[in-house]
Write a protein that holds these residues in place. Structure first.
Motif, PDB file in Angstrom:
ATOM      1  N   UNK A  15       0.816  -1.219   0.000  1.00 19.99           N
ATOM      2  CA  UNK A  15       0.000   0.000   0.000  1.00 19.99           C
ATOM      3  C   UNK A  15       0.850   1.270   0.000  1.00 19.99           C
ATOM      4  N   UNK A  16       2.117   1.124   0.370  1.00 16.62           N
ATOM      5  CA  UNK A  16       2.945   2.313   0.562  1.00 16.62           C
ATOM      6  C   UNK A  16       3.981   2.495  -0.557  1.00 16.62           C
ATOM      7  N   UNK A  17       3.647   1.944  -1.722  1.00 13.03           N
ATOM      8  CA  UNK A  17       4.510   2.154  -2.881  1.00 13.03           C
ATOM      9  C   UNK A  17       3.695   2.910  -3.931  1.00 13.03           C
ATOM     10  N   UNK A  18       4.229   4.031  -4.367  1.00 13.80           N
ATOM     11  CA  UNK A  18       3.506   4.911  -5.288  1.00 13.80           C
ATOM     12  C   UNK A  18       4.386   5.118  -6.520  1.00 13.80           C
ATOM     13  N   UNK A  19       4.021   4.471  -7.619  1.00 12.06           N
ATOM     14  CA  UNK A  19       4.880   4.550  -8.801  1.00 12.06           C
ATOM     15  C   UNK A  19       4.343   5.528  -9.839  1.00 12.06           C
ATOM     16  N   UNK A  20       5.280   6.113 -10.567  1.00 20.24           N
ATOM     17  CA  UNK A  20       4.923   6.920 -11.731  1.00 20.24           C
ATOM     18  C   UNK A  20       3.972   8.059 -11.387  1.00 20.24           C
ATOM     19  N   UNK A  21       4.244   8.719 -10.281  1.00 17.35           N
ATOM     20  CA  UNK A  21       3.385   9.811  -9.830  1.00 17.35           C
ATOM     21  C   UNK A  21       3.758  11.115 -10.527  1.00 17.35           C
ATOM     22  N   UNK A  22       2.957  12.133 -10.271  1.00 17.65           N
ATOM     23  CA  UNK A  22       3.277  13.446 -10.826  1.00 17.65           C
ATOM     24  C   UNK A  22       2.931  14.513  -9.787  1.00 17.65           C
ATOM     25  N   UNK A  23       3.630  14.455  -8.654  1.00 21.22           N
ATOM     26  CA  UNK A  23       3.401  15.431  -7.591  1.00 21.22           C
ATOM     27  C   UNK A  23       4.089  16.744  -7.955  1.00 21.22           C
ATOM     28  N   UNK A  24       3.380  17.838  -7.693  1.00 18.97           N
ATOM     29  CA  UNK A  24       3.936  19.150  -8.039  1.00 18.97           C
ATOM     30  C   UNK A  24       4.767  19.734  -6.895  1.00 18.97           C
ATOM     31  N   UNK A  25       4.501  19.244  -5.682  1.00 19.04           N
ATOM     32  CA  UNK A  25       5.199  19.816  -4.528  1.00 19.04           C
ATOM     33  C   UNK A  25       5.380  18.749  -3.459  1.00 19.04           C
ATOM     34  N   UNK A  26       6.255  19.046  -2.493  1.00 19.54           N
ATOM     35  CA  UNK A  26       6.446  18.102  -1.384  1.00 19.54           C
ATOM     36  C   UNK A  26       5.151  17.994  -0.575  1.00 19.54           C
ATOM     37  N   UNK A  27       4.445  19.107  -0.403  1.00 22.07           N
ATOM     38  CA  UNK A  27       3.199  19.055   0.363  1.00 22.07           C
ATOM     39  C   UNK A  27       2.194  18.101  -0.273  1.00 22.07           C
ATOM     40  N   UNK A  28       2.092  18.174  -1.585  1.00 18.94           N
ATOM     41  CA  UNK A  28       1.164  17.297  -2.310  1.00 18.94           C
ATOM     42  C   UNK A  28       1.559  15.830  -2.092  1.00 18.94           C
ATOM     43  N   UNK A  29       2.845  15.564  -2.166  1.00 20.60           N
ATOM     44  CA  UNK A  29       3.350  14.205  -1.956  1.00 20.60           C
ATOM     45  C   UNK A  29       3.067  13.748  -0.520  1.00 20.60           C
ATOM     46  N   UNK A  30       3.375  14.614   0.454  1.00 18.85           N
ATOM     47  CA  UNK A  30       3.167  14.240   1.857  1.00 18.85           C
ATOM     48  C   UNK A  30       1.696  13.977   2.154  1.00 18.85           C
ATOM     49  N   UNK A  31       0.803  14.784   1.544  1.00 19.77           N
ATOM     50  CA  UNK A  31      -0.625  14.597   1.789  1.00 19.77           C
ATOM     51  C   UNK A  31      -1.080  13.230   1.291  1.00 19.77           C
ATOM     52  N   UNK A  32      -0.617  12.835   0.106  1.00 22.01           N
ATOM     53  CA  UNK A  32      -1.004  11.535  -0.446  1.00 22.01           C
ATOM     54  C   UNK A  32      -0.456  10.388   0.406  1.00 22.01           C
ATOM     55  N   UNK A  33       0.823  10.503   0.783  1.00 25.98           N
ATOM     56  CA  UNK A  33       1.447   9.440   1.577  1.00 25.98           C
ATOM     57  C   UNK A  33       0.811   9.368   2.969  1.00 25.98           C
ATOM     58  N   UNK A  34       0.566  10.523   3.570  1.00 29.03           N
ATOM     59  CA  UNK A  34       0.006  10.562   4.926  1.00 29.03           C
ATOM     60  C   UNK A  34      -1.399   9.983   4.964  1.00 29.03           C
ATOM     61  N   UNK A  35      -2.171  10.296   3.934  1.00 35.34           N
ATOM     62  CA  UNK A  35      -3.549   9.795   3.905  1.00 35.34           C
ATOM     63  C   UNK A  35      -3.564   8.268   3.864  1.00 35.34           C
ATOM     64  N   UNK A  36      -2.724   7.720   2.978  1.00 38.60           N
ATOM     65  CA  UNK A  36      -2.651   6.263   2.857  1.00 38.60           C
ATOM     66  C   UNK A  36      -2.095   5.652   4.142  1.00 38.60           C
ATOM     67  N   UNK A  37      -1.060   6.267   4.685  1.00 37.10           N
ATOM     68  CA  UNK A  37      -0.424   5.735   5.895  1.00 37.10           C
ATOM     69  C   UNK A  37      -1.390   5.744   7.072  1.00 37.10           C
ATOM     70  N   UNK A  38      -2.241   6.779   7.142  1.00 38.76           N
ATOM     71  CA  UNK A  38      -3.219   6.860   8.227  1.00 38.76           C
ATOM     72  C   UNK A  38      -4.269   5.767   8.066  1.00 38.76           C
ATOM     73  N   UNK A  39      -4.730   5.585   6.819  1.00 41.44           N
ATOM     74  CA  UNK A  39      -5.719   4.542   6.542  1.00 41.44           C
ATOM     75  C   UNK A  39      -5.192   3.166   6.911  1.00 41.44           C
ATOM     76  N   UNK A  40      -3.917   2.946   6.647  1.00 47.69           N
ATOM     77  CA  UNK A  40      -3.296   1.637   6.902  1.00 47.69           C
ATOM     78  C   UNK A  40      -2.822   1.487   8.347  1.00 47.69           C
ATOM     79  N   UNK A  41      -2.991   2.535   9.142  1.00 49.74           N
ATOM     80  CA  UNK A  41      -2.629   2.443  10.557  1.00 49.74           C
ATOM     81  C   UNK A  41      -1.149   2.587  10.863  1.00 49.74           C
ATOM     82  N   UNK A  42      -0.390   3.204   9.951  1.00 50.49           N
ATOM     83  CA  UNK A  42       1.046   3.368  10.181  1.00 50.49           C
ATOM     84  C   UNK A  42       1.380   4.612  11.010  1.00 50.49           C
ATOM     85  N   UNK A  43       0.516   5.641  10.928  1.00 52.82           N
ATOM     86  CA  UNK A  43       0.884   6.926  11.533  1.00 52.82           C
ATOM     87  C   UNK A  43      -0.255   7.535  12.347  1.00 52.82           C
ATOM     88  N   UNK A  44       0.090   8.478  13.202  1.00 52.40           N
ATOM     89  CA  UNK A  44      -0.907   9.241  13.952  1.00 52.40           C
ATOM     90  C   UNK A  44      -1.307  10.477  13.133  1.00 52.40           C
TER      91      UNK A  44
END
Lengths: 154, 99
Positions: A15-44
């Motif tokens: 679930x935590x591998x994101x290939x061939x993305x097109x993020x415009x900024x670090x914030x955009x990338x962090x938001x996508x990763x954080x959302x998935x990580x929260x759903x999967x129970x990895x982060x607070x």
């Protein structure tokens, strides 16, 4: 790399591998990763604000000889279950450089480190740094088209 | 010969400083430099510098310190490692000769 006992793939999760993305900024990338990580129970809930803040104070972009990578991470208390997220980006995400926050590096391969035990992951971190320094290996990561390929490579 | 107290810092005191700790430990062992390494967050460096001889960091230095400070991203990227090692060893020898 054959002598390395600890493999990065031990810390990977489908679930935590994101290939061939097109993020415009670090914030955009962090938001996508954080959302998935929260759903999967990895982060607070504090993971997202903290990793954003951490990256702006102490950026994690690394300029290598032929490419840029980034290894964003943040405080241990935001990590419930350890993970490493792998992101590849078609056009590169602009990160600030760890050694010079005034300079940008375009990172096509990003490893988000979700670690909560200081000292404990030395071998894995050494493997990760060796991976970052292995141009041919990183090339394979950058070009991987399937999640399974990432598990094979790392 | 004086035993050196060396601070090894990164932003969170968790990832890159762990790698650099090991590198510096190996380097000091190779060079027979007696040192005590302390892993910290860079934010702690200002308050801990009084009891330390040298700071090795993987982050930009947010302020100036009274002790010699060395940026060690080379251990992460693999670029300029020999020069970095020399800088660390030379600095260590310098501190020891002053003591």
């Amino acid at each position: 790399m054959a002598e390395e006992k600890v493999k990065i793939s031990n810390y990977l999760n489908q679930q935590m591998i994101f290939l061939d993305q097109d993020f415009k900024s670090t914030d955009e990338l962090f938001e996508a990763v954080a959302q998935k990580a929260a759903t999967e129970g990895f982060v607070t809930d504090s993971f997202l604000p903290k990793i954003k803040q951490r990256e702006s104070t102490f950026p994690t972009g690394l300029q290598l000889e032929t490419r840029g990578v980034a290894i964003p991470h943040t405080d241990a208390d935001t990590i419930k279950k350890e993970f490493i997220a792998v992101i590849t980006d078609k056009n590169g995400v602009p990160f600030k450089r760890m050694d010079d926050p005034d300079a940008d590096v375009s990172a096509k391969v990003i490893f988000v480190l979700g670690l909560n035990q200081p000292h404990a992951q030395l071998e894995m971190l050494q493997t990760l740094m060796a991976t970052i320094q292995d141009d041919a290996l990183l090339d394979k990561v950058e070009k991987a088209s399937k999640i399974d390929d990432i598990f094979d490579i790392l | 010969m004086k035993k050196l107290n060396v601070l090894v810092a990164c932003g969170a005191g968790i990832a890159t400083s762990t790698v650099v700790m090991k590198k510096v430990e190996d380097l000091f062992k190779e060079e027979n430099i007696d040192a005590n390494l302390i892993q910290i967050k860079i934010a702690e460096a200002a308050s801990k510098q009084e009891d330390a001889d040298m700071l090795i960091s993987t982050t930009v230095l947010p302020t100036t310190y009274s002790i010699p400070s060395i940026k060690a991203m080379g251990f992460l990227t693999g670029l300029g490692v020999d020069k970095l090692k020399k800088e660390i060893v030379d600095t260590a020898h310098e501190i020891q000769s002053e003591a």
